[in-house]
Design a protein around this motif. Structure first.
Motif, PDB file in Angstrom:
ATOM      1  N   THR A 252     -43.644  41.016 -45.074  1.00 32.64           N
ATOM      2  CA  THR A 252     -42.596  41.888 -44.178  1.00 32.64           C
ATOM      3  C   THR A 252     -41.265  41.833 -44.532  1.00 32.64           C
ATOM      4  O   THR A 252     -40.293  41.119 -44.332  1.00 32.64           O
ATOM      5  N   PRO A 253     -40.967  42.860 -45.548  1.00 32.32           N
ATOM      6  CA  PRO A 253     -39.600  42.878 -46.131  1.00 32.32           C
ATOM      7  C   PRO A 253     -38.577  43.598 -45.179  1.00 32.32           C
ATOM      8  O   PRO A 253     -38.863  44.128 -44.539  1.00 32.32           O
TER       9      PRO A 253
ATOM     10  N   SER B  68     -36.694  32.363 -50.708  1.00 33.84           N
ATOM     11  CA  SER B  68     -37.737  32.386 -51.487  1.00 33.84           C
ATOM     12  C   SER B  68     -38.829  33.622 -51.077  1.00 33.84           C
ATOM     13  O   SER B  68     -39.895  34.079 -51.930  1.00 33.84           O
ATOM     14  N   ASP B  69     -38.742  34.038 -49.847  1.00 31.36           N
ATOM     15  CA  ASP B  69     -39.441  35.052 -49.274  1.00 31.36           C
ATOM     16  C   ASP B  69     -38.885  36.513 -49.294  1.00 31.36           C
ATOM     17  O   ASP B  69     -39.350  37.512 -49.225  1.00 31.36           O
ATOM     18  N   LEU B  70     -37.545  36.642 -50.138  1.00 32.77           N
ATOM     19  CA  LEU B  70     -37.139  37.890 -50.356  1.00 32.77           C
ATOM     20  C   LEU B  70     -37.763  38.680 -51.594  1.00 32.77           C
ATOM     21  O   LEU B  70     -38.186  37.997 -52.547  1.00 32.77           O
ATOM     22  N   PRO B  71     -37.948  39.852 -51.392  1.00 33.66           N
ATOM     23  CA  PRO B  71     -38.500  40.774 -52.653  1.00 33.66           C
ATOM     24  C   PRO B  71     -37.540  40.568 -53.737  1.00 33.66           C
ATOM     25  O   PRO B  71     -36.235  40.603 -53.347  1.00 33.66           O
ATOM     26  N   ALA B  72     -37.968  40.383 -54.873  1.00 37.04           N
ATOM     27  CA  ALA B  72     -37.275  40.502 -55.850  1.00 37.04           C
ATOM     28  C   ALA B  72     -36.461  41.677 -56.144  1.00 37.04           C
ATOM     29  O   ALA B  72     -35.240  41.784 -56.565  1.00 37.04           O
ATOM     30  N   ASN B  73     -36.972  42.891 -55.888  1.00 39.16           N
ATOM     31  CA  ASN B  73     -36.095  44.170 -55.537  1.00 39.16           C
ATOM     32  C   ASN B  73     -36.215  44.871 -54.410  1.00 39.16           C
ATOM     33  O   ASN B  73     -37.400  44.660 -53.932  1.00 39.16           O
TER      34      ASN B  73
ATOM     35  N   LYS C 161     -28.568  38.593 -57.508  1.00 41.70           N
ATOM     36  CA  LYS C 161     -27.374  39.070 -57.553  1.00 41.70           C
ATOM     37  C   LYS C 161     -27.382  40.497 -56.834  1.00 41.70           C
ATOM     38  O   LYS C 161     -26.340  40.903 -55.993  1.00 41.70           O
ATOM     39  N   ALA C 162     -28.515  41.354 -56.730  1.00 41.60           N
ATOM     40  CA  ALA C 162     -28.389  42.570 -56.077  1.00 41.60           C
ATOM     41  C   ALA C 162     -28.181  42.392 -54.962  1.00 41.60           C
ATOM     42  O   ALA C 162     -27.621  43.410 -54.107  1.00 41.60           O
ATOM     43  N   TYR C 163     -28.554  41.532 -54.009  1.00 41.40           N
ATOM     44  CA  TYR C 163     -28.322  41.126 -52.565  1.00 41.40           C
ATOM     45  C   TYR C 163     -26.844  41.309 -52.183  1.00 41.40           C
ATOM     46  O   TYR C 163     -26.548  41.307 -51.322  1.00 41.40           O
ATOM     47  N   PHE C 164     -26.061  40.359 -53.147  1.00 42.98           N
ATOM     48  CA  PHE C 164     -24.627  40.236 -53.024  1.00 42.98           C
ATOM     49  C   PHE C 164     -23.860  41.597 -53.140  1.00 42.98           C
ATOM     50  O   PHE C 164     -22.916  41.747 -52.714  1.00 42.98           O
ATOM     51  N   GLU C 165     -24.516  42.200 -54.166  1.00 41.88           N
ATOM     52  CA  GLU C 165     -23.598  43.570 -54.719  1.00 41.88           C
ATOM     53  C   GLU C 165     -24.052  44.726 -53.922  1.00 41.88           C
ATOM     54  O   GLU C 165     -23.204  45.631 -54.139  1.00 41.88           O
ATOM     55  N   ASN C 166     -25.084  44.905 -53.364  1.00 44.45           N
ATOM     56  CA  ASN C 166     -25.546  46.130 -52.663  1.00 44.45           C
ATOM     57  C   ASN C 166     -24.669  46.218 -51.271  1.00 44.45           C
ATOM     58  O   ASN C 166     -24.838  45.350 -50.477  1.00 44.45           O
ATOM     59  N   PRO C 167     -23.810  47.211 -51.277  1.00 45.03           N
ATOM     60  CA  PRO C 167     -22.829  47.444 -50.163  1.00 45.03           C
ATOM     61  C   PRO C 167     -23.857  47.724 -48.670  1.00 45.03           C
ATOM     62  O   PRO C 167     -23.306  47.558 -47.543  1.00 45.03           O
TER      63      PRO C 167
END
Length: 215
Positions: free
Chosen positions: A40-41, A54-59, A78-84
């Motif tokens: 469940t993303p 650990s359960d976050l999708p890589a993309n 890093k994408a999770y921190f950079e995506n506004p």
């Protein structure tokens, strides 16, 4: 739909050492809470998701804002921190999922209760409710008993059907809204008591010789 401030949310999560990538002054619009996992993303709009790193999708690709509370049991891409579009709050790896959920749910329920009580209070003004009804609704809003007095310090309305461990409250309930000369002297000698004549906003009166503080 409930509006919750980031700063308030961080206060509720303080035991878990929260860090966030968004402005603490921002307000979040949340319809409900939920968990994310590998199946469940966390992509649904206006749903606050809670889960483990650990359960976050890589993309992840989202065209709208999403809200995540993530327990950092591993490194977060890093994408999770950079995506506004991603409102991300990270918590210490020792946080327990259910404890975090319960903390956020407590805030969520408090905000819903406050929203409902505030709406009732506005309606009471619009529909010209009695002072007694306003006292009862105000009690729902604040969680504290409310008394309305006139210029002679006679109580003309107060929260009904509750018990309060306070000598002044007990006294005026027995006398139908009047206080004895001794009680009036005790109350009015408080240095802040008459400040209300010049105040445009509420203030807290120190307890002094009374059993409880007053607003």
């Amino acid at each position: 739909m409930v509006k919750i401030g980031i700063a308030v949310l961080l206060d509720y999560l303080e035991p878990y050492k929260p860090l966030c990538n968004v402005n603490k002054d921002e307000q979040l619009c949340i319809s409900m809470l939920g968990f994310f996992d590998k199946k469940t993303p966390p992509v649904e709009k206006e749903l606050l998701f809670i889960g483990y790193a650990s359960d976050l999708p890589a993309n992840i690709s989202v065209e709208h804002s999403i809200i995540l509370i993530c327990i950092t049991n591993c490194n977060i891409p890093k994408a999770y921190f950079e995506n506004p579009s991603i409102h991300l709050i990270t918590l210490d790896s020792g946080a327990e999922l259910i404890a975090v959920y319960n903390a956020v749910d407590s805030l969520f329920r408090d905000e819903r209760r406050m929203k409902l009580a505030t709406s009732k209070l506005f309606q009471s003004v619009i529909h010209d409710f009695s002072l007694q009804q306003m006292c009862d609704i105000g009690y729902e809003l604040l969680g504290n008993p409310i008394v309305i007095v006139d210029n002679s310090l006679k109580n003309i309305a107060w929260t009904s059907n509750i018990e309060v461990d306070d000598p002044l409250w007990i006294e005026f309930n027995k006398t139908g809204g009047y206080l004895s000369n001794e009680s009036l002297l005790l109350l009015t000698t408080q240095s802040e008591f008459k400040q209300d004549l010049n105040q445009s906003s509420p203030f807290i009166m120190s307890k002094g010789q009374l059993k409880h503080r007053r607003m």
